[in-house]
Structure formats: structure tokens, C-alpha cells
Design a protein around this motif. Structure first.
Motif, mmCIF file in Angstrom:
data_model
loop_
_atom_site.group_PDB
_atom_site.id
_atom_site.type_symbol
_atom_site.label_atom_id
_atom_site.label_comp_id
_atom_site.label_asym_id
_atom_site.label_seq_id
_atom_site.Cartn_x
_atom_site.Cartn_y
_atom_site.Cartn_z
ATOM 1 N N GLU A 42 0.834 -1.211 0.000
ATOM 2 C CA GLU A 42 0.000 0.000 0.000
ATOM 3 C C GLU A 42 0.869 1.262 0.000
ATOM 4 N N CYS B 30 2.250 1.738 -3.532
ATOM 5 C CA CYS B 30 1.262 2.276 -4.472
ATOM 6 C C CYS B 30 1.129 3.785 -4.317
ATOM 7 N N HIS C 216 4.121 5.551 -5.663
ATOM 8 C CA HIS C 216 4.122 5.555 -7.134
ATOM 9 C C HIS C 216 3.194 6.646 -7.657
ATOM 10 N N GLY D 114 -1.042 -3.968 -7.205
ATOM 11 C CA GLY D 114 -1.467 -2.576 -7.066
ATOM 12 C C GLY D 114 -0.420 -1.617 -7.623
ATOM 13 N N ALA D 115 0.830 -1.951 -7.375
ATOM 14 C CA ALA D 115 1.934 -1.110 -7.849
ATOM 15 C C ALA D 115 1.977 -1.103 -9.382
ATOM 16 N N VAL E 148 -0.726 1.147 -10.962
ATOM 17 C CA VAL E 148 -0.474 2.593 -10.998
ATOM 18 C C VAL E 148 0.240 2.958 -12.296
#
Ligand code: KG4
Ligand code: ZN
Length: 343
Positions: A49, A52, A55, A90-91, A94
Motif C-alpha cells: 500500500e 502504491c 508511485h 497494485g503497484a 499505478v
């Protein structure tokens, strides 16, 4: 209008936010790497988290700076490239979402790049003479793989995975062992530094990363050995039982064992396949002991090596642009429904 190929590439698969503009597949016009090490150090490891959010904060300002630094206009780009696999989901999202938005807004082709192929492309960028067939060793925080890379259709090499880790990745093992030895985060570089003053045969760990299958890697047994040595049978909860010299010896013995496994398996596959070239890539390829041992053993066997400079080993966007350049040349284009994959 210039006929140069200009690729803007984004990388956000783990804890580095990176961007680059590459001309004609070779010339780095501008790049940035925003490291999140200081953020994750607070937690002793990468927190998805947190990655993310960082980023999201760093990516578009970084892209703006690439254009400012080079004076290039988005209209001049040939394509927008982005890492879309593998990594923290999630990364990755982005970067992929940003790349899609930019490709759509600027009406440019989108090219999704496999992060592992990017690490191998770094070796080809550093040593242009590298020619298939070759063995590529990719060693990072998430992967430990040996590939046989063969020439496929133009720009699209065929990659056959010959060996991989049965448990932890090599970089992950460095990070966990560093934590157990009280060296902190990020583990790889700190272990390397600690190992400098240590005795690499202080512990009998040499063959502990070579499973009996004669092919793959395994780092979890070595990690447990470090755990018991450093913390005793109480495990993670135990106090550090080593003095500074004991830590140095443990780090050196650990590194010696990991490097021995990586290099011996690579050399085995080189002999078996009869290739003339070896390529190295991924964050662990920044390790001086690995670089030197592989280069030496390859030279002794009459093989050539493509070992990228340190800044192209750890995560960066230049390698993503280099891979995308080949794909662009081969006519590969992705649609705006490009997906992300953790594996
Ligand atoms: O390729 P990379 O930057 O990110 C991933 O794709 O995972 O690799 C990061 C990994 C980390 O586990 C880090 O500890 C390791 O590479 N690493 C090193 C060194 N520098 C980075 N491991 C050993 N020695 C180093 N000098
Ligand atoms: Zn990587």
C-alpha cells in the motif's frame, strides 16, 4: 519530423518509481528512479500500500521532468511503454493506468513489457554484441530464474525457463538474512558490505542452496541456518547471538553459498546447451561477488558475459524502454485493455 524512434517507459512493479526516454533503442535521453527505500525501512520491508501511494505521487511529476530535461514533446514519441507483469499488483496498476491515460491522451501506441524480459534487455543494452542463443540468469527480489534465450521471429526471442527457485528468491533471501543478522533494510547491499570483512567458509553452508534435483535453486534452508545461528532455537524472537565479527562471517558465508549456487547452475546449463554467451540481470546482479565470480568462471570456460552496470541491474525504466524498443520494431502494440499480472 524526426525519424528517430523515441520510447517513453514507466516502471512501477515494486518499490522503485522510474521513467525513461530512450532514443533508437540505445541512447538514454533522460531517466529518473525515485527510490522508496526510506519509506519501507520503517516497516523492515516493502509494504504494497505504501508502494502504491508513493508511485502515484512520483510518477507523473517524474514524467513531466523527463520532458522538461530533454525538450522533447509528447507528440514526438513513438510509443508509451510500461511494465505490466510480474510484480505487486497494485503497484503495477499505478504504472499501467498512467501509461494508458498518456497513450490515449497523446494518441500513441501502448506497449506492455514483462519485467523479467526488461532485466535481460539491460544486459543487451550494456553489451550490444550479446547474441542468442545465450543463458540468462535473472536474480531479483522476486525471481531467480535461468533461461535459454534463442532467436525467434525478428525482435521476439524465445525464452525457455531451465531452472528456478523452489522457494524464496535470491534477493528475498538476502533481505531476510540481513534482517536476522540485524543489518536492516535493504538487505542485499548491507549483506554485501558486511561480508567484505568476513570469512566465507566460517560456516559449512557452501552447498546448501543446491537441491538434489541437480537443476534448481533453494534458499529457505540457508535462511533457517542463518536464523538458528543468529537467534538460536528461539527463532525470530531470540536476541542476536553474534558479535560484529560473527555477523561478518555469517554474511560472507551466506553470500558465498548463494553465489556458488547461482554460478554453478549457470555454468552447468552453459555446458549442457553449448552457448557462447551468458547474460546477468536483476537487483542481485548488483552484487560484486556474483559479478566477479560469474565473469571469472565464464572466462575460464571461454564464454563471453553481458553484465550490466549497477544502475541497470536494480529496477529502472531504461531496461523497460530497451525491451519495448525491440517489441516496437517487431510491430508489437497493445490495446488500452492491457492487463496486469502479479506472476
Ligand atoms: O530487481 P530488483 O531491483 O527488484 C525486483 O524486481 O525484485 O531487485 C531487488 C533485490 C532486493 O532483494 C535486494 O536486496 C537485491 O535485489 N539486491 C542485492 C544487492 N543489491 C540489491 N542483493 C545482493 N547484493 C547486492 N549488492
Ligand atoms: Zn526487478
Amino acid at each position: 519530423m524526426s525519424t528517430d524512434q523515441l520510447i517513453l517507459a514507466l516502471e512501477s512493479s515494486c518499490d522503485e518509481t522510474a521513467g525513461a526516454i530512450l532514443r533508437n533503442g540505445r541512447e538514454v535521453l533522460a531517466e529518473f528512479v525515485a527510490s522508496q527505500v526510506d519509506l519501507h525501512r520503517l516497516y523492515g520491508g516493502v509494504v504494497p500500500e505504501v508502494a502504491c501511494r508513493a508511485h502515484m505521487e512520483c510518477l507523473l511529476p517524474g514524467v513531466d521532468k523527463l520532458f522538461r530535461d530533454t525538450g522533447i514533446k509528447p507528440a514526438e514519441l513513438s510509443a508509451v511503454a510500461v511494465t505490466h507483469r510480474p510484480g505487486l499488483i497494485g503497484a503495477l496498476l499505478v504504472g499501467v493506468t498512467a501509461a494508458k491515460a498518456l497513450a490515449l491522451a497523446w494518441d500513441k501506441p501502448l506497449i506492455g513489457v514483462d519485467h523479467i524480459e526488461g532485466h535481460i534487455a539491460a544486459a543487451a543494452l550494456a553489451v550490444p554484441e550479446l547474441t542468442p542463443p545465450y543463458i540468462a540468469l535473472v536474480v531479483s527480489g522476486g525471481h531467480t530464474n535461468l533461461y535459454l534465450v534463442r532467436e525467434g521471429s525478428p525482435g521476439r526471442e524465445e525464452m525457455e525457463c531451465l531452472a528456478s527457485t523452489l522457494d524464496d528468491a535470491a534477493g528475498e533471501a538476502f533481505d531476510k538474512a540481513a534482517k536476522l543478522l540485524g543489518l536492516g533494510f535493504p538487505g542485499g547491499p548491507r549483506m554485501e558490505k558486511a561480508a567484505l570483512g568476513g570469512n566465507p567458509v566460517a560456516q559449512p553452508w557452501l552447498n546448501s542452496c543446491l537441491p538434489p534435483d541437480g537443476q534448481n535453486f533453494s534458499f529457505s534452508g540457508l535462511k533457517t541456518a542463518v536464523l538458528y545461528l543468529a537467534r538460536g532455537r528461539a527463532g525470530r524472537k531470540g536476541e542476536l547471538k553474534l558479535d560484529a565479527s560473527g555477523v561478518r562471517d555469517a554474511a560472507a558465508s551466506f553470500q558465498h553459498s548463494v553465489v556458488h549456487a547461482l554460478v554453478s547452475r549457470t555454468m552447468d546449463q552453459a555446458r549442457r546447451t553449448g552457448v557462447k554467451w551468458l547474460a546477468l540481470g536483476g537487483g542481485v546482479a548488483a552484487n560484486q561477488c556474483l559479478r566477479e565470480t560469474l565473469a571469472r568462471e565464464a572466462a575460464e570456460a571461454g564464454l563471453q558475459t553481458a553484465i550490466p552496470p549497477l544502475r541497470l541491474c536494480t529496477d529502472n525504466a531504461v531496461m523497460v524502454a530497451a525491451r519495448a524498443s525491440r517489441l516496437y520494431q517487431a510491430g508489437v502494440r497493445d490495446s488500452l485493455s492491457l492487463e496486469t499480472f502479479a506472476r
